[in-house]
Design an enzyme around this catalytic site. Structure first.
Site, PDB file in Angstrom:
ATOM      1  CG  MET A 120      -2.038  -1.021   1.117  1.00  0.00           C
ATOM      2  SD  MET A 120      -3.174  -0.934   2.516  1.00  0.00           S
ATOM      3  CE  MET A 120      -2.083  -1.316   3.887  1.00  0.00           C
ATOM      4  CG  ASN A 146     -10.687  -8.543   3.659  1.00  0.00           C
ATOM      5  OD1 ASN A 146     -11.279  -8.057   4.615  1.00  0.00           O
ATOM      6  ND2 ASN A 146      -9.768  -9.492   3.804  1.00  0.00           N
ATOM      7  CG  HIS A 147      -5.764  -4.075   1.069  1.00  0.00           C
ATOM      8  ND1 HIS A 147      -5.506  -5.252   0.434  1.00  0.00           N
ATOM      9  CD2 HIS A 147      -4.564  -3.456   1.178  1.00  0.00           C
ATOM     10  CE1 HIS A 147      -4.220  -5.345   0.143  1.00  0.00           C
ATOM     11  NE2 HIS A 147      -3.625  -4.271   0.586  1.00  0.00           N
ATOM     12  CE1 TYR A 202     -10.329  -1.403  11.016  1.00  0.00           C
ATOM     13  CE2 TYR A 202     -12.377  -0.885  12.148  1.00  0.00           C
ATOM     14  CZ  TYR A 202     -11.640  -1.719  11.337  1.00  0.00           C
ATOM     15  OH  TYR A 202     -12.206  -2.869  10.849  1.00  0.00           O
ATOM     16  CG  LEU A 236     -13.111  -8.975  17.287  1.00  0.00           C
ATOM     17  CD1 LEU A 236     -12.036  -8.033  16.761  1.00  0.00           C
ATOM     18  CD2 LEU A 236     -13.110  -8.999  18.812  1.00  0.00           C
ATOM     19  NE  ARG A 237     -13.562  -9.735   9.907  1.00  0.00           N
ATOM     20  CZ  ARG A 237     -13.542  -8.415   9.740  1.00  0.00           C
ATOM     21  NH1 ARG A 237     -14.329  -7.646  10.439  1.00  0.00           N
ATOM     22  NH2 ARG A 237     -12.705  -7.861   8.878  1.00  0.00           N
TER      23      ARG A 237
END
Length: 312
Positions: A120, A146-147, A202, A236-237
């Site tokens: 990036m 999904n970055h 974020y 949250l994953r």
């Protein structure tokens, strides 16, 4: 005066009679809420997902080295899609991503699979990534973005850099998606709809994604461009880096990565405008607009304020 069979004048009801407790306004509210509830559940239970529609689909997936991105790659591979995967340079330097994720996708049945580094920090990389995908696949049916990291951590510069990277990638891929009448699938977060404390970089990046792609959807609509945009609001994953980033800060439970990834894929394949996983996040987003103070209270219950302030 006209009297009914019960001896009560027409238009009146005895005290304690059910009719005496059912006022028109209250009855209307009950009917309205019942109707909204029925529509809400019909929306979530309506399943028109056809797995065969993804067989042979050409997919460019970013952030595929771990977490929900890795699970997305595996699901697409099982469904027979052609894949170009990207990952951070750090992931490639670990020499784990190409051998593990790409190898697993081949075993799961992906007809074609390619990978490319996506740093990036380099402004010219988005053009190189899109051209690589077009050369390898001959076009795109899906661009799955999904970055941004799964946890509300990182500097403002890093979040802004990732956001610019995704927007540039989108602009470059849009002509191919227009030709194929394809889909843009954007993996976002609850923090891009409902802000919370101690996560401003974020959350700002996620809100930027929501604003940009919401505006882009309107632009494509008025120009009769048949490209679907699916915004995916995830929680949250259950991955190590996400858990470590919020350890002691939130009481929210992590959602299973494979299930979250499948929800994203289903939403993109059905060209849904939004995906919420877990589904209760949709209610929380609605609550923010309708009842902002109770909504803020619910969010606060998931947050350990002392730990969050110390980590900020």
């Amino acid at each position: 005066m006209e009297v009914g069979e019960t001896g009560v004048p027409v238009g009146q009801a005895r005290a304690g009679h059910p009719l005496s407790r059912c006022r028109p306004g209250r009855a209307m509210r009950v009917l309205l809420l019942t109707g909204l509830g029925a529509l809400f559940f019909a929306y979530y239970w309506d399943d028109n997902f056809n797995p065969a529609s993804l067989q042979g689909a050409r997919v460019l997936l970013t952030g595929a080295s771990a977490g929900v991105g890795e699970e997305l790659a595996y699901h697409y591979a099982r469904l027979g899609s052609h894949l170009v995967l990207t990952a951070h340079t750090e992931a490639l330097l670990q020499k784990l991503w190409p051998s593990q994720v790409v190898g697993n996708c081949r075993k799961l049945g992906a007809p074609k699979i390619f990978y490319i580094a996506a740093d990036m920090a380099s402004p010219e990389v988005p053009e190189r990534v899109v051209q690589f995908a077009l050369d390898k696949l001959g076009g795109l049916d899906y661009l799955v973005l999904n970055h941004l990291g799964a946890a509300p951590a990182g500097t403002r510069a890093r979040s802004a850099q990732a956001t610019r990277w995704l927007l540039q990638l989108t602009s470059l891929a849009l002509p191919s998606l227009t030709d194929s009448k394809g889909s843009l699938v954007v993996v976002s977060s609850l923090l891009g709809r409902v802000p919370t404390s101690f996560s401003s970089p974020y959350s700002a990046a996620k809100f930027a994604l929501d604003g940009f792609f919401g505006s882009l959807r309107r632009e494509l609509d008025v120009q009769d461009v048949n490209v679907a945009i699916t915004m995916c609001v995830l929680g949250l994953r259950d991955r190590a880096s996400a858990a470590e980033g919020v350890r002691g800060v939130t009481r929210a439970k992590a959602a299973p990565g494979p299930k979250a990834a499948l929800a994203v894929i289903r939403g993109g394949a059905t060209r849904a405008s939004g995906v919420f996983y877990p589904w209760r996040f949709h209610l929380l987003c609605l609550l923010r607009g309708w009842l902002p103070r109770p909504g803020a209270w619910f969010i606060r219950q998931e947050l350990n304020v002392t730990a969050a302030a110390a980590a900020a």
